[in-house]
Design an enzyme around this catalytic site. Structure first.
Site, PDB file in Angstrom:
ATOM      1  N   HIS A   1      17.038 -37.246  -6.244  1.00  0.00           N
ATOM      2  CA  HIS A   1      16.200 -37.552  -5.086  1.00  0.00           C
ATOM      3  C   HIS A   1      14.745 -37.152  -5.302  1.00  0.00           C
ATOM      4  O   HIS A   1      13.993 -37.041  -4.346  1.00  0.00           O
ATOM      5  CB  HIS A   1      16.777 -36.889  -3.832  1.00  0.00           C
TER       6      HIS A   1
ATOM      7  N   TRP B   1      -2.878  -2.433  -1.857  1.00  0.00           N
ATOM      8  CA  TRP B   1      -2.515  -3.847  -2.032  1.00  0.00           C
ATOM      9  C   TRP B   1      -3.431  -4.569  -1.059  1.00  0.00           C
ATOM     10  O   TRP B   1      -3.263  -4.472   0.152  1.00  0.00           O
ATOM     11  CB  TRP B   1      -1.042  -4.078  -1.692  1.00  0.00           C
TER      12      TRP B   1
ATOM     13  N   LYS C   1      12.932 -15.267  -9.865  1.00  0.00           N
ATOM     14  CA  LYS C   1      12.778 -14.163 -10.827  1.00  0.00           C
ATOM     15  C   LYS C   1      11.802 -14.552 -11.927  1.00  0.00           C
ATOM     16  O   LYS C   1      10.924 -13.781 -12.287  1.00  0.00           O
ATOM     17  CB  LYS C   1      14.127 -13.791 -11.474  1.00  0.00           C
TER      18      LYS C   1
ATOM     19  N   LYS D   1       6.107  -4.162  -3.713  1.00  0.00           N
ATOM     20  CA  LYS D   1       7.548  -4.058  -3.488  1.00  0.00           C
ATOM     21  C   LYS D   1       7.932  -4.232  -2.020  1.00  0.00           C
ATOM     22  O   LYS D   1       8.907  -4.887  -1.704  1.00  0.00           O
ATOM     23  CB  LYS D   1       8.005  -2.678  -3.989  1.00  0.00           C
TER      24      LYS D   1
ATOM     25  N   CYS E   1       0.850  -1.190   0.000  1.00  0.00           N
ATOM     26  CA  CYS E   1       0.000   0.000   0.000  1.00  0.00           C
ATOM     27  C   CYS E   1       0.887   1.243   0.000  1.00  0.00           C
ATOM     28  O   CYS E   1       1.900   1.298   0.691  1.00  0.00           O
ATOM     29  CB  CYS E   1      -0.947   0.093   1.187  1.00  0.00           C
TER      30      CYS E   1
ATOM     31  N   GLU F   1       8.139 -14.767 -10.567  1.00  0.00           N
ATOM     32  CA  GLU F   1       7.419 -13.548 -10.202  1.00  0.00           C
ATOM     33  C   GLU F   1       7.116 -12.641 -11.380  1.00  0.00           C
ATOM     34  O   GLU F   1       6.118 -11.929 -11.342  1.00  0.00           O
ATOM     35  CB  GLU F   1       8.081 -12.798  -9.042  1.00  0.00           C
TER      36      GLU F   1
ATOM     37  N   ASN G   1      -2.036   2.025   5.556  1.00  0.00           N
ATOM     38  CA  ASN G   1      -1.209   0.880   5.165  1.00  0.00           C
ATOM     39  C   ASN G   1      -0.989   0.070   6.433  1.00  0.00           C
ATOM     40  O   ASN G   1      -0.529   0.622   7.429  1.00  0.00           O
ATOM     41  CB  ASN G   1       0.132   1.383   4.597  1.00  0.00           C
ATOM     42  N   GLY G   2      -1.338  -1.211   6.404  1.00  0.00           N
ATOM     43  CA  GLY G   2      -1.179  -2.038   7.599  1.00  0.00           C
ATOM     44  C   GLY G   2      -2.423  -2.868   7.819  1.00  0.00           C
ATOM     45  O   GLY G   2      -3.246  -3.024   6.908  1.00  0.00           O
TER      46      GLY G   2
ATOM     47  N   ARG H   1       4.171  -0.138  -4.913  1.00  0.00           N
ATOM     48  CA  ARG H   1       3.700  -0.543  -3.588  1.00  0.00           C
ATOM     49  C   ARG H   1       2.326  -1.210  -3.613  1.00  0.00           C
ATOM     50  O   ARG H   1       1.875  -1.765  -2.610  1.00  0.00           O
ATOM     51  CB  ARG H   1       3.651   0.663  -2.645  1.00  0.00           C
TER      52      ARG H   1
ATOM     53  N   GLU I   1      17.234 -18.191  -6.734  1.00  0.00           N
ATOM     54  CA  GLU I   1      16.891 -16.808  -7.069  1.00  0.00           C
ATOM     55  C   GLU I   1      16.495 -16.678  -8.555  1.00  0.00           C
ATOM     56  O   GLU I   1      15.575 -15.940  -8.901  1.00  0.00           O
ATOM     57  CB  GLU I   1      18.072 -15.878  -6.720  1.00  0.00           C
TER      58      GLU I   1
HETATM   59  O1  M6R Z   1      12.741  -5.169   0.956  1.00  0.00           O
HETATM   60  P1  M6R Z   1      13.232  -6.558   1.225  1.00  0.00           P
HETATM   61  O2  M6R Z   1      14.562  -6.835   0.642  1.00  0.00           O
HETATM   62  O3  M6R Z   1      13.199  -6.899   2.695  1.00  0.00           O
HETATM   63  O4  M6R Z   1      12.181  -7.492   0.518  1.00  0.00           O
HETATM   64  C1  M6R Z   1      12.243  -8.877   0.646  1.00  0.00           C
HETATM   65  C2  M6R Z   1      11.382  -9.569  -0.372  1.00  0.00           C
HETATM   66  O5  M6R Z   1      10.046  -9.181  -0.210  1.00  0.00           O
HETATM   67  C3  M6R Z   1      11.822  -9.262  -1.793  1.00  0.00           C
HETATM   68  O6  M6R Z   1      13.147  -9.601  -2.020  1.00  0.00           O
HETATM   69  C4  M6R Z   1      10.930 -10.031  -2.801  1.00  0.00           C
HETATM   70  O7  M6R Z   1      11.166 -11.397  -2.692  1.00  0.00           O
HETATM   71  C5  M6R Z   1      11.184  -9.537  -4.219  1.00  0.00           C
HETATM   72  N1  M6R Z   1       9.939  -9.341  -4.896  1.00  0.00           N
HETATM   73  C6  M6R Z   1      11.965 -10.486  -5.033  1.00  0.00           C
HETATM   74  O8  M6R Z   1      12.173 -10.037  -6.317  1.00  0.00           O
END
Ligand code: M6R
Length: 607
Positions: A503, A71, A484, A602, A2, A487, A97-98, A27, A480
């Site tokens: 396994h 969000w 990527k 984000k 948010c 997402e 936000n929260g 956000r 990772e």
């Molecule tokens: O702001 P942060 O680094 O604490 O965020 C952690 C995760 O939410 C963040 O890395 C998320 O996994 C990303 N969308 C990955 O691309």
């Protein structure tokens, strides 16, 4: 999670609010809305453009207003659930936000007192609670404080009233709020991004604080109404850094910034001749660090994977036992922590709720808390005992790319720092420092292959499943790389340590299930090539990330992307770059909005 933005000044607030929301879009994009004290509110489902499209039909103007990007947590992304929310008289408007955890009890009580609710959100109770207290207190600030004292949960809020149009009240508990201090104008936002184009002077609110702004004043109070004095801070980010600068997407711009990010993360921090890293943020705890015998790294998502790479680096070169855990699990265990334990939190935003709670829990148990954080002044940066700032600049793409490169670089600097405090020799220190210095140029050679990587991504863009595998330092990079792709393209991708294939995961492989194999010419190369052969024997297609000069791998893999040679410890900083580019081109080919992946935001400021 948010986005909140608010303005009070002498200009028309509507374009300022819309512009601010646009820059905060990472956000949340379930709905958008603004309330302008002098004329009214507009809301729309979806992103800010939908809100803009409604403006000609409902023109609103006024020199003060609050705005929100949602969000969704409680209630579907409908217009009725879009913020700002109002009281019964439509006088008091709130953006939030929260999560208000006791909203059901509060709502039932307010309904019994005659209040009428229009949405299924938790936020709306705040507007009605303020209305309720205002009847008795006759003062908006006091009514907001009384309402906040009734709620349980987390909030970053901005409140506006038709009866005091110049005034906006903000408060925070567990969700970030920053004030922007301008000339005859002041701002409130979830983070500094929308404020930057107006002023670089900011004040970060702390948990349990309330701020009251007008065009010419700003005051901060505690929830007990005690006045707080706080100096302004100057943000060193530029407006250009939060713009796309000719790129189609922030994600691409941020991948391309990799070399510059490493230069900025290491600037003034490497003493190559002495094989040392100089980390100003750790100076005051340097002697305590010598006594530490265990590190627990905590992060979420990409930051967690950076931590896994850090585990390999720190154990091999600093000789300290390391455990890595996601914040959301750490806080529900009974972790064994003492005063010789370091809790190292990694977070781009510095606001991730689970990581923050892990820090608080570790502090309660006596750990020394350190942060690797990008956002200066963020909650994690403030609450940790000491730390390393990334200096990666603002990251706007929801998919983290340059921050990850910077986190790995910061971990390499930390390894050098702690290693040289312990058994690491001068020559090993020098070698690591020299190799870190060479990384920007090496990344540049990978970025120069972007067209070839695009061609490979487009060749595989019809795949609905993908496997990523690596070993040792590049096992977390397989995780990772898969994250990527997931997402930004929404396809099924799994990351595995290559040794695990037999396994279970090998059962999935057929001609429609391609594999991205990180097979560098390093200590695990032979094992990796065996794993690739096992995949080929099951008719699986293989894209190999290989070391420059290794042409023989073309006999094994269907496609090859080469990266320059570096020491094994630093190789993840290179191998992640083609995987980021691959995910980007794959998703773009499939028509996805890579900067705004569905269902994600984000900054994850709720549990
Ligand atoms: O702001 P942060 O680094 O604490 O965020 C952690 C995760 O939410 C963040 O890395 C998320 O996994 C990303 N969308 C990955 O691309």
């Amino acid at each position: 999670m948010c986005g909140i933005f608010a303005y009070t000044g002498k200009k028309d607030s509507v374009p300022i609010l819309l512009d601010g929301l646009t820059s905060l879009e990472y956000r949340g994009y379930d709905s958008a809305g603004i309330f302008v004290a002098a004329s009214g509110a507009i809301k729309a489902v979806g992103a800010v453009n939908n809100l803009k499209a409604k403006l000609p039909a409902t023109p609103i103007r006024g020199m003060s207003g609050i705005a929100h990007l949602r969000w969704a947590t409680h209630g579907e992304p409908t217009e009725a659930n879009a913020h700002p929310h109002h009281d019964c008289q439509e006088d008091i408007w709130v953006v939030h936000n929260g999560i208000i955890e006791n909203f059901k009890e509060l709502k039932a009580k307010l309904i019994s007192l005659g209040h009428t609710f229009m949405s299924s959100t938790d936020t709306e109770v705040l507007a009605h609670l303020i209305e309720h207290h205002l009847r008795e207190k006759k003062d908006l600030e006091k009514a907001v404080i009384a309402a906040l004292n009734d709620v349980e949960g987390t909030y970053g809020i901005a409140v506006s009233s038709k009866h005091e149009p110049e005034k906006i009240i903000a408060a925070r508990l567990g969700a970030p709020i920053v004030l922007g201090i301008g000339e005859n104008e002041n701002f409130i936002a979830s983070d500094p991004t929308p404020i930057l184009r107006h002023t670089k002077n900011v004040i970060y609110l702390r948990d349990g604080e309330v701020a009251v702004i007008t065009p010419s004043s700003h005051h901060i109070y505690t929830l007990d109404s005690v006045r707080v004095e706080r100096d302004e801070e100057i943000i060193d980010w530029d407006v250009e850094q939060v713009q796309k600068n000719g790129y189609d997407h922030f994600m691409m711009k941020e991948i391309m910034e990799g070399p510059e990010v490493i230069v900025n993360t290491t600037r003034g921090r490497l003493i190559t001749d002495e094989g040392l890293s100089k980390l100003g943020g750790l100076e005051m705890v340097a002697e305590r660090l010598r006594l530490m015998n265990r590190i627990i790294v905590v992060g979420c998502g990409t930051a967690y994977y950076a931590g896994l790479v850090g585990e390999y680096m720190l154990e091999e070169y600093a000789g300290i036992p390391v455990e890595v855990e996601v914040g959301s699990e750490f806080r529900y265990r009974k972790p064994l922590i003492d005063e010789h334990t370091i809790l190292l939190a990694i977070s781009q935003s510095g606001e991730t709720a689970d990581t923050l709670e892990a820090i608080r829990e570790a502090k309660r148990k006596g750990a020394l808390t350190l942060g690797i954080v990008n956002c200066v002044g963020s909650t994690i940066a403030r609450e940790t005992d000491a730390g390393i700032y990334n200096h990666a600049g603002p990251e706007m793409g929801v998919a983290s790319t340059k921050a990850f490169v910077s986190q790995l670089t910061a971990l390499a600097l930390l390894t050098l720092f702690l290693g040289r405090q312990r058994q690491m020799s001068l020559s090993v220190g020098k070698r690591i420092a020299e190799e870190i210095k060479a990384l920007p140029e090496k990344i540049q050679t990978i970025l120069a292959q972007k067209d070839a990587i695009r061609a490979i991504a487009e060749k595989y863009a019809g795949s609905r499943d993908f496997l990523y595998m690596g070993r040792k330092y590049n096992y977390p990079i397989a995780l990772e790389g898969a994250l990527k792709l997931k997402e930004v393209s929404y396809i099924h991708a799994e990351g595995y340590g290559a040794g695990e294939m037999k396994h279970g995961p090998l059962a999935m492989i057929d001609e429609k299930f391609p594999t991205m194999a990180i097979a560098l010419s390093d200590s695990v190369y032979q094992k990796m090539t065996s794993n690739i052969q096992e995949i080929k024997a099951r008719k699986g297609k293989v894209i190999a990330i290989a070391t420059e000069g290794n042409e023989e791998i073309r006999d094994l893999a269907d496609d090859v992307i080469h990266v320059p040679k570096t020491i094994e410890m630093l190789s993840p900083i290179l191998t992640i770059v083609p995987l980021q580019l691959f995910a980007y081109y794959f998703a773009v080919k499939n028509g996805q909005n890579v900067d705004r992946p569905r269902n994600l935001a984000k900054s994850v400021t709720v549990e």
